[in-house]
Design an enzyme around this catalytic site. Structure first.
Site, PDB file in Angstrom:
ATOM      1  N   ASN A 135      -5.513  -4.608  -7.073  1.00 30.81           N
ATOM      2  CA  ASN A 135      -6.694  -4.041  -6.427  1.00 30.81           C
ATOM      3  C   ASN A 135      -6.601  -2.536  -6.186  1.00 30.81           C
ATOM      4  OD1 ASN A 135      -9.029  -4.033  -4.281  1.00 30.81           O
ATOM      5  ND2 ASN A 135      -7.209  -3.319  -3.187  1.00 30.81           N
TER       6      ASN A 135
ATOM      7  N   SER B 194     -14.636  -1.733 -12.449  1.00 29.38           N
ATOM      8  CA  SER B 194     -15.722  -1.028 -11.762  1.00 29.38           C
ATOM      9  C   SER B 194     -16.978  -1.043 -12.611  1.00 29.38           C
ATOM     10  CB  SER B 194     -15.324   0.424 -11.482  1.00 29.38           C
ATOM     11  OG  SER B 194     -16.430   1.198 -11.097  1.00 29.38           O
TER      12      SER B 194
ATOM     13  N   ASP C 182       4.238   2.621  -3.808  1.00 29.46           N
ATOM     14  CA  ASP C 182       3.298   3.304  -4.695  1.00 29.46           C
ATOM     15  C   ASP C 182       3.248   2.499  -5.992  1.00 29.46           C
ATOM     16  OD1 ASP C 182       2.019   5.052  -6.503  1.00 29.46           O
ATOM     17  OD2 ASP C 182       3.005   6.826  -5.685  1.00 29.46           O
TER      18      ASP C 182
ATOM     19  N   LYS D  19     -10.652   2.134 -15.809  1.00 30.28           N
ATOM     20  CA  LYS D  19     -11.304   0.915 -15.337  1.00 30.28           C
ATOM     21  C   LYS D  19     -11.864   0.094 -16.500  1.00 30.28           C
ATOM     22  CE  LYS D  19     -10.952   1.184 -10.776  1.00 30.28           C
ATOM     23  NZ  LYS D  19     -10.339   0.125  -9.945  1.00 30.28           N
TER      24      LYS D  19
ATOM     25  N   ASP E 173       0.848  -1.192   0.000  1.00 30.56           N
ATOM     26  CA  ASP E 173       0.000   0.000   0.000  1.00 30.56           C
ATOM     27  C   ASP E 173       0.884   1.241   0.000  1.00 30.56           C
ATOM     28  OD1 ASP E 173      -3.260   0.234   0.755  1.00 30.56           O
ATOM     29  OD2 ASP E 173      -2.107   2.073   0.989  1.00 30.56           O
ATOM     30  N   ILE E 174       0.367   2.340  -0.525  1.00 28.31           N
ATOM     31  CA  ILE E 174       1.135   3.586  -0.571  1.00 28.31           C
ATOM     32  C   ILE E 174       1.291   4.192   0.816  1.00 28.31           C
ATOM     33  CG2 ILE E 174      -0.903   5.006  -1.081  1.00 28.31           C
ATOM     34  CD1 ILE E 174       0.934   6.741  -2.842  1.00 28.31           C
TER      35      ILE E 174
ATOM     36  N   TYR F 271     -11.152   7.813 -14.337  1.00 27.68           N
ATOM     37  CA  TYR F 271     -11.630   6.614 -13.642  1.00 27.68           C
ATOM     38  C   TYR F 271     -12.347   5.683 -14.614  1.00 27.68           C
ATOM     39  CZ  TYR F 271     -13.769   3.709 -10.029  1.00 27.68           C
ATOM     40  OH  TYR F 271     -14.147   2.643  -9.251  1.00 27.68           O
TER      41      TYR F 271
ATOM     42  N   THR G 125     -16.588   0.864   1.476  1.00 26.08           N
ATOM     43  CA  THR G 125     -15.181   1.003   1.838  1.00 26.08           C
ATOM     44  C   THR G 125     -14.917   2.456   2.236  1.00 26.08           C
ATOM     45  OG1 THR G 125     -14.486   1.597  -0.399  1.00 26.08           O
ATOM     46  CG2 THR G 125     -14.555  -0.768   0.140  1.00 26.08           C
TER      47      THR G 125
END
Length: 279
Positions: free
Chosen positions: A102, A159, A75, A180, A37-38, A176, A211
């Site tokens: 993910n 998505s 990252d 996606k 994870d970043i 986005y 989330t």
């Protein structure tokens, strides 16, 4: 006996949300985890991202499930850092057989200042970053396939908003949807290429998911208030599931990467509570 005994799963965006859920669910089925994870915020992303403390909590939850997790800060836009994390996982566990691309962000923002800058940022994270995730794993997965292992898997998170073409003309939202949707093309291309090495490649397309990226993101709700047609279009079909849980996506991924999903490659599963049918 778990569905993923002796497996090792590499997961990006593992600090919280869907990534954390995937890590725990895979661990419950016997897999060890390499989680990335970043662990810091990104300028241009209008909400707080996961932290190092979040990633440590994911590690503890994996251990509570009886498995081991190697956590690394990286990252996904940084190919070298991502490669170092992947290689560290191989060194610790001996192999990695499954990759869950993910990590992602939402860039919906009523305060967007520069659409071109927001678009470039989104493409860099949501498309290039996912491509990087596949690329760092590729030589290892191919080598394992050539050695006769038949457990190779890649799952990419798309998505439903992109699958249904939902947008508002802002740069971040354009990025986005574009990224996606493009990921479903990567899924098909790599499914064709990697089948010869016994590596299956699939995608999942979640609907509204509970989330922090959604629930702790005031700008998303500001955008939906400004564009009510989007709020209407994002409704699901099942009355009891206006919003799915991360575990719903995890269960779909578990199906794809386990023996149950052995006939699936090149597919993107709609985890959408009927959103596409409602349309």
């Amino acid at each position: 006996m778990g569905k993923l005994d002796d497996r090792v799963v590499f997961i990006t965006g593992a600090a919280r949300g869907q990534g954390r859920s995937h890590a725990i669910r895979c661990a419950e089925e016997g897999a060890d985890i390499v989680g990335v994870d970043i662990c810091e915020n990104i300028d241009g992303v209008p909400y707080n991202l996961g932290t190092a403390e979040d990633l440590e909590e994911t590690t503890q939850l994996v251990e509570k499930a009886g498995r081991t997790m190697l956590a690394r800060k990286a990252d996904i836009r940084d190919l070298a850092a991502l490669q170092a994390a992947f290689d560290a996982g191989v060194e610790q566990f001996g192999h990695i057989d499954t990759v869950l691309a993910n990590a992602g962000v939402l860039l919906s923002n009523t305060k967007e200042q520069d659409p071109a800058e927001a678009f470039r940022l989104g493409i860099d994270i949501l498309l290039v970053g996912q491509w990087n995730t596949i690329r760092v794993a590729l030589p290892h997965l191919i080598e394992r396939g050539e050695q006769g292992h038949k457990d190779g898997n890649i799952v990419v998170t798309s998505s439903m908003a992109a699958m249904l073409g939902l947008g508002n003309g802002r740069g971040g939202d354009d990025a986005y949807g574009t990224a996606k949707l493009a990921l479903t093309g990567l899924v098909r291309q790599y499914a064709n290429y990697l089948a010869q090495y016994h590596v299956r490649v699939n995608g999942v397309a979640p609907t509204n998911c509970a989330t922090p990226m959604v629930l702790e993101n005031p700008e998303l709700f500001n955008v939906l208030g400004e564009y009510p047609h989007l709020a209407n279009a994002m409704q699901t079909l099942l009355p009891d599931l206006p919003m799915i849980e991360p575990r719903d996506v995890s269960e779909a991924i578990l199906f794809l990467i386990s023996e149950s999903g052995r006939s699936f490659t090149g597919s993107t599963l709609n985890v959408d509570a009927g959103m596409a049918t409602r349309r």
